[in-house]
Design a protein around this motif. Structure first.
Motif, PDB file in Angstrom:
ATOM      1  N   CYS A   1       0.829  -1.207   0.000  1.00  0.00           N
ATOM      2  CA  CYS A   1       0.000   0.000   0.000  1.00  0.00           C
ATOM      3  C   CYS A   1       0.867   1.262   0.000  1.00  0.00           C
ATOM      4  O   CYS A   1       0.569   2.241  -0.705  1.00  0.00           O
ATOM      5  CB  CYS A   1      -0.924   0.025   1.219  1.00  0.00           C
ATOM      6  SG  CYS A   1      -2.362  -1.056   1.112  1.00  0.00           S
ATOM      7  N   LEU A   2       1.928   1.248   0.793  1.00  0.00           N
ATOM      8  CA  LEU A   2       2.800   2.417   0.857  1.00  0.00           C
ATOM      9  C   LEU A   2       3.529   2.649  -0.462  1.00  0.00           C
ATOM     10  O   LEU A   2       3.773   3.803  -0.848  1.00  0.00           O
ATOM     11  CB  LEU A   2       3.804   2.272   2.002  1.00  0.00           C
ATOM     12  CG  LEU A   2       3.227   2.285   3.415  1.00  0.00           C
ATOM     13  CD1 LEU A   2       4.347   2.228   4.446  1.00  0.00           C
ATOM     14  CD2 LEU A   2       2.348   3.512   3.650  1.00  0.00           C
ATOM     15  N   ILE A   3       3.874   1.580  -1.156  1.00  0.00           N
ATOM     16  CA  ILE A   3       4.488   1.728  -2.486  1.00  0.00           C
ATOM     17  C   ILE A   3       3.478   2.344  -3.457  1.00  0.00           C
ATOM     18  O   ILE A   3       3.796   3.280  -4.199  1.00  0.00           O
ATOM     19  CB  ILE A   3       4.973   0.363  -3.017  1.00  0.00           C
ATOM     20  CG1 ILE A   3       6.154  -0.153  -2.171  1.00  0.00           C
ATOM     21  CG2 ILE A   3       5.372   0.469  -4.493  1.00  0.00           C
ATOM     22  CD1 ILE A   3       7.407   0.687  -2.232  1.00  0.00           C
ATOM     23  N   LEU A   4       2.243   1.853  -3.455  1.00  0.00           N
ATOM     24  CA  LEU A   4       1.215   2.409  -4.341  1.00  0.00           C
ATOM     25  C   LEU A   4       0.882   3.844  -3.958  1.00  0.00           C
ATOM     26  O   LEU A   4       0.578   4.677  -4.824  1.00  0.00           O
ATOM     27  CB  LEU A   4      -0.035   1.524  -4.295  1.00  0.00           C
ATOM     28  CG  LEU A   4       0.151   0.106  -4.849  1.00  0.00           C
ATOM     29  CD1 LEU A   4      -1.077  -0.740  -4.570  1.00  0.00           C
ATOM     30  CD2 LEU A   4       0.455   0.130  -6.345  1.00  0.00           C
ATOM     31  N   ARG A   5       0.960   4.139  -2.686  1.00  0.00           N
ATOM     32  CA  ARG A   5       0.728   5.513  -2.221  1.00  0.00           C
ATOM     33  C   ARG A   5       1.844   6.433  -2.710  1.00  0.00           C
ATOM     34  O   ARG A   5       1.590   7.564  -3.147  1.00  0.00           O
ATOM     35  CB  ARG A   5       0.656   5.510  -0.694  1.00  0.00           C
ATOM     36  CG  ARG A   5       0.283   6.848  -0.074  1.00  0.00           C
ATOM     37  CD  ARG A   5      -0.102   6.660   1.389  1.00  0.00           C
ATOM     38  NE  ARG A   5      -0.241   7.931   2.075  1.00  0.00           N
ATOM     39  CZ  ARG A   5      -1.317   8.713   1.979  1.00  0.00           C
ATOM     40  NH1 ARG A   5      -2.337   8.347   1.233  1.00  0.00           N
ATOM     41  NH2 ARG A   5      -1.376   9.857   2.637  1.00  0.00           N
ATOM     42  N   LYS A   6       3.070   5.956  -2.663  1.00  0.00           N
ATOM     43  CA  LYS A   6       4.207   6.759  -3.117  1.00  0.00           C
ATOM     44  C   LYS A   6       4.170   6.953  -4.637  1.00  0.00           C
ATOM     45  O   LYS A   6       4.436   8.047  -5.145  1.00  0.00           O
ATOM     46  CB  LYS A   6       5.518   6.095  -2.707  1.00  0.00           C
ATOM     47  CG  LYS A   6       6.768   6.874  -3.120  1.00  0.00           C
ATOM     48  CD  LYS A   6       8.022   6.206  -2.601  1.00  0.00           C
ATOM     49  CE  LYS A   6       9.279   6.917  -3.077  1.00  0.00           C
ATOM     50  NZ  LYS A   6       9.374   8.314  -2.595  1.00  0.00           N
ATOM     51  N   LEU A   7       3.829   5.898  -5.359  1.00  0.00           N
ATOM     52  CA  LEU A   7       3.831   5.972  -6.818  1.00  0.00           C
ATOM     53  C   LEU A   7       2.652   6.764  -7.381  1.00  0.00           C
ATOM     54  O   LEU A   7       2.788   7.499  -8.357  1.00  0.00           O
ATOM     55  CB  LEU A   7       3.809   4.560  -7.413  1.00  0.00           C
ATOM     56  CG  LEU A   7       5.072   3.705  -7.241  1.00  0.00           C
ATOM     57  CD1 LEU A   7       4.837   2.311  -7.786  1.00  0.00           C
ATOM     58  CD2 LEU A   7       6.273   4.343  -7.929  1.00  0.00           C
ATOM     59  N   PHE A   8       1.466   6.605  -6.744  1.00  0.00           N
ATOM     60  CA  PHE A   8       0.242   7.135  -7.350  1.00  0.00           C
ATOM     61  C   PHE A   8      -0.594   8.012  -6.417  1.00  0.00           C
ATOM     62  O   PHE A   8      -1.599   8.564  -6.848  1.00  0.00           O
ATOM     63  CB  PHE A   8      -0.633   5.976  -7.857  1.00  0.00           C
ATOM     64  CG  PHE A   8       0.090   5.040  -8.778  1.00  0.00           C
ATOM     65  CD1 PHE A   8       0.443   5.435 -10.060  1.00  0.00           C
ATOM     66  CD2 PHE A   8       0.437   3.763  -8.353  1.00  0.00           C
ATOM     67  CE1 PHE A   8       1.117   4.572 -10.912  1.00  0.00           C
ATOM     68  CE2 PHE A   8       1.113   2.890  -9.196  1.00  0.00           C
ATOM     69  CZ  PHE A   8       1.459   3.294 -10.478  1.00  0.00           C
ATOM     70  N   GLY A   9      -0.217   8.119  -5.135  1.00  0.00           N
ATOM     71  CA  GLY A   9      -0.977   8.940  -4.201  1.00  0.00           C
ATOM     72  C   GLY A   9      -2.256   8.306  -3.704  1.00  0.00           C
ATOM     73  O   GLY A   9      -3.185   9.015  -3.282  1.00  0.00           O
ATOM     74  N   CYS A  10      -2.356   6.985  -3.731  1.00  0.00           N
ATOM     75  CA  CYS A  10      -3.585   6.294  -3.312  1.00  0.00           C
ATOM     76  C   CYS A  10      -3.762   6.310  -1.800  1.00  0.00           C
ATOM     77  O   CYS A  10      -2.800   6.087  -1.052  1.00  0.00           O
ATOM     78  CB  CYS A  10      -3.559   4.845  -3.788  1.00  0.00           C
ATOM     79  SG  CYS A  10      -3.362   4.647  -5.565  1.00  0.00           S
TER      80      CYS A  10
END
Length: 277
Positions: free
Chosen positions: A34-43
């Motif tokens: 989740c943190l990777i997706l948050r960093k990459l896309f702001g989710c």
């Protein structure tokens, strides 16, 4: 990840934006992803699922959901998943699941051909632009291959481990750490740093913040560019209790279990864990 493998996956991953919201589950594989997706896309994280209940973050809309390390059966919900989601070769799977075992037809009878790595390494490999694995320290590499005990396939002598690490292009960045450690030293490292810790909802009457046995301070020291404190800001409301079951008896197919499956995973060749609505 090799291009021909990427092309066989559901292609919605190319369209992720900050409008997509995440479903967190109860371990480091899900939270790190989740943190990777948050960093990459702001989710943002909109839901939490602990295999017993579903919790909603009321401050966030729940459109465009993406499960993270979630073997969800709902064919309307996109998800990243590393589980075996078939018993019989003809069992239906979620067509929106980015799952290496799904696209390779893994089921009970060819169970040991499965991808036994983490959802996190699959996601990192999928979005790698050539830089993600380039500058990792050995300790960071140890952490990454400890998640979901990815290293066990190598020490166990499974040929599928080598196949999948070649397909995901993980051998070159990680083989030095694998070869310089033993299963025992990796087990010790995993235990000492609480990498098998869990995440759970803490009941405060009507609100449910999250608590964890993961060592977030240590993880923040090792991966300082990720928002590890994000977990502390999440408050949920319980929306639905589920029936959670584990079965070690012989079941021919998923159709023999229930028509109301919410999640399903074959956790061993003859063992399954599933929830029903």
């Amino acid at each position: 990840m090799k291009q021909n493998l990427k092309e066989r996956l559901p292609q919605w991953y190319k369209e992720i934006t900050n409008e997509h919201k995440l479903i967190l589950t109860n371990d480091l594989d899900s939270y790190f992803s989740c943190l990777i997706l948050r960093k990459l896309f702001g989710c943002d994280i909109a839901m939490f699922y602990d295999f017993n209940s579903i919790y909603y973050n009321e401050k966030i809309n729940h459109d465009k959901l993406i499960g993270v390390d979630l073997a969800i059966e709902d064919e309307r919900i996109k998800t990243f998943c590393n589980h075996v989601t078939r018993i019989h070769k003809d069992d239906k799977v979620n067509p929106l699941s980015i799952n290496l075992n799904n696209i390779n037809g893994i089921h009970r009878d060819n169970y040991y051909d499965k991808y036994a790595g983490s959802t996190l390494l699959m996601i990192l490999s999928l979005f790698d632009n050539g830089d993600i694995f380039k500058n990792l320290t050995d300790e960071q590499k140890q952490i990454l291959i400890s998640i979901d005990s990815h290293y066990l396939g190598y020490y166990g002598g499974y040929s599928a481990w080598h196949k999948w690490n070649n397909e995901l292009e993980l051998k070159e960045p990680f083989m030095n750490v694998i070869e310089n450690n033993t299963k025992e030293s990796m087990n010790k490292f995993q235990y000492e740093h609480s990498l098998k810790g869990t995440i759970s909802a803490w009941d405060l009457f009507t609100e449910y913040p999250l608590k964890t046995t993961l060592d977030l301070k240590y993880l923040k020291e090792q991966f300082p560019t990720l928002e590890w404190d994000y977990l502390d800001s999440l408050i949920f409301t319980k929306k639905l209790d589920l029936n959670s079951k584990k079965n070690t008896g012989y079941i021919n197919s998923k159709a023999d279990l229930s028509s109301r499956l919410f999640s399903f995973a074959l956790t061993r060749k003859n063992e399954m864990k599933f929830t029903t609505v």
